[in-house]
Design a protein around this motif. Structure first.
Motif, PDB file in Angstrom:
ATOM      1  N   PHE A  45      -2.227  -4.396  -1.817  1.00 36.11           N
ATOM      2  CA  PHE A  45      -2.762  -4.016  -2.989  1.00 36.11           C
ATOM      3  C   PHE A  45      -3.074  -5.053  -3.521  1.00 36.11           C
ATOM      4  O   PHE A  45      -2.525  -5.166  -4.393  1.00 36.11           O
ATOM      5  N   LEU A  59       0.832   3.835  -3.033  1.00 34.88           N
ATOM      6  CA  LEU A  59      -0.319   3.942  -3.553  1.00 34.88           C
ATOM      7  C   LEU A  59      -0.260   5.876  -3.111  1.00 34.88           C
ATOM      8  O   LEU A  59      -0.539   6.907  -3.451  1.00 34.88           O
ATOM      9  N   GLN A  93      -5.084   3.097  -7.693  1.00 37.28           N
ATOM     10  CA  GLN A  93      -6.746   2.991  -7.702  1.00 37.28           C
ATOM     11  C   GLN A  93      -8.287   3.505  -8.281  1.00 37.28           C
ATOM     12  O   GLN A  93      -9.046   3.176  -8.016  1.00 37.28           O
ATOM     13  N   ASN A  94      -7.412   3.744  -9.320  1.00 40.59           N
ATOM     14  CA  ASN A  94      -8.559   3.656 -10.358  1.00 40.59           C
ATOM     15  C   ASN A  94      -8.870   2.349 -11.455  1.00 40.59           C
ATOM     16  O   ASN A  94      -9.493   2.836 -12.251  1.00 40.59           O
ATOM     17  N   GLY A 145      -7.828  -3.300  -4.939  1.00 41.91           N
ATOM     18  CA  GLY A 145      -8.418  -2.743  -3.460  1.00 41.91           C
ATOM     19  C   GLY A 145      -7.175  -3.686  -2.248  1.00 41.91           C
ATOM     20  O   GLY A 145      -6.934  -4.463  -2.554  1.00 41.91           O
ATOM     21  N   SER A 162       0.063   6.278  -7.508  1.00 40.97           N
ATOM     22  CA  SER A 162      -1.812   6.383  -6.679  1.00 40.97           C
ATOM     23  C   SER A 162      -2.187   5.894  -8.057  1.00 40.97           C
ATOM     24  O   SER A 162      -3.925   5.930  -7.558  1.00 40.97           O
ATOM     25  N   GLU A 185     -12.826  -4.018  -9.301  1.00 37.06           N
ATOM     26  CA  GLU A 185     -11.879  -2.767  -8.928  1.00 37.06           C
ATOM     27  C   GLU A 185     -11.482  -3.183  -8.333  1.00 37.06           C
ATOM     28  O   GLU A 185     -10.489  -4.539  -7.509  1.00 37.06           O
ATOM     29  N   ARG A 191       1.029  -1.206  -0.165  1.00 35.21           N
ATOM     30  CA  ARG A 191      -0.004  -0.392   0.401  1.00 35.21           C
ATOM     31  C   ARG A 191       0.973   1.267  -0.258  1.00 35.21           C
ATOM     32  O   ARG A 191       0.480   2.247   0.010  1.00 35.21           O
TER      33      ARG A 191
END
Length: 150
Positions: free
Chosen positions: A113, A61, A70-71, A99, A67, A97, A58
């Motif tokens: 992640f 990110l 996350q999209n 996560g 970062s 998605e 993580r």
């Protein structure tokens, strides 16, 4: 018989063979899909391929490019860069998605992640190899050099 019936009523599953009870997952690549790259080494690559799961810590990110992971959405193209071999495999197709901790215990808890992916066949091909003197590509948005974007 139950699996076969499930496949007949699904647009995402296809019955492959009666002898082996195999199914395949058909995940459409959206016309607005994006490409993303994640890293692995020899050990984690085998887990990625076995679990159909890509992962990173993580902390990634917090970087500018990281970062953007996350999209990730269903249908995005995912690529896996083996930092030891200098090769990128793909595309995998994101299923849902991305996560945190989507799969308990994956990667020994070190890379929390996650992105679930579908593989085209058994092992996606190498689409790019790191040349001498080239910088390794960073985690985040990525497309193979000289590859057209669908």
């Amino acid at each position: 018989p139950e699996l076969k019936k499930l496949c007949e009523n699904s647009s995402l599953l296809t019955w492959v063979s009666d002898e082996t009870m195999r199914i395949s997952i058909n995940v459409p690549v959206a016309s607005d899909s994006r490409g993303y790259l994640m890293h692995c080494d020899d050990r984690t690559e085998s887990e990625c391929l076995r679990r159909s799961l890509l992962g990173c810590g993580r902390h990634v990110l917090k970087s500018t490019k990281g970062s953007q992971l996350q999209n990730i959405k269903s249908g995005d193209r995912m690529y896996l860069y083996n930092i030891r071999q200098g090769k990128v495999r793909g595309p995998f197709i994101a299923i849902g998605e991305a996560g945190l901790n989507l799969v308990d215990g994956a990667f020994g808890g070190h890379f929390d992640f996650h992105v679930r992916v579908a593989k085209p066949g058994s092992t996606p091909p190498v689409v790019w190899a790191h040349g001498i003197g080239e910088r390794k590509p960073p985690i985040g948005p990525w497309e193979p050099p000289f590859a057209p974007v669908p």
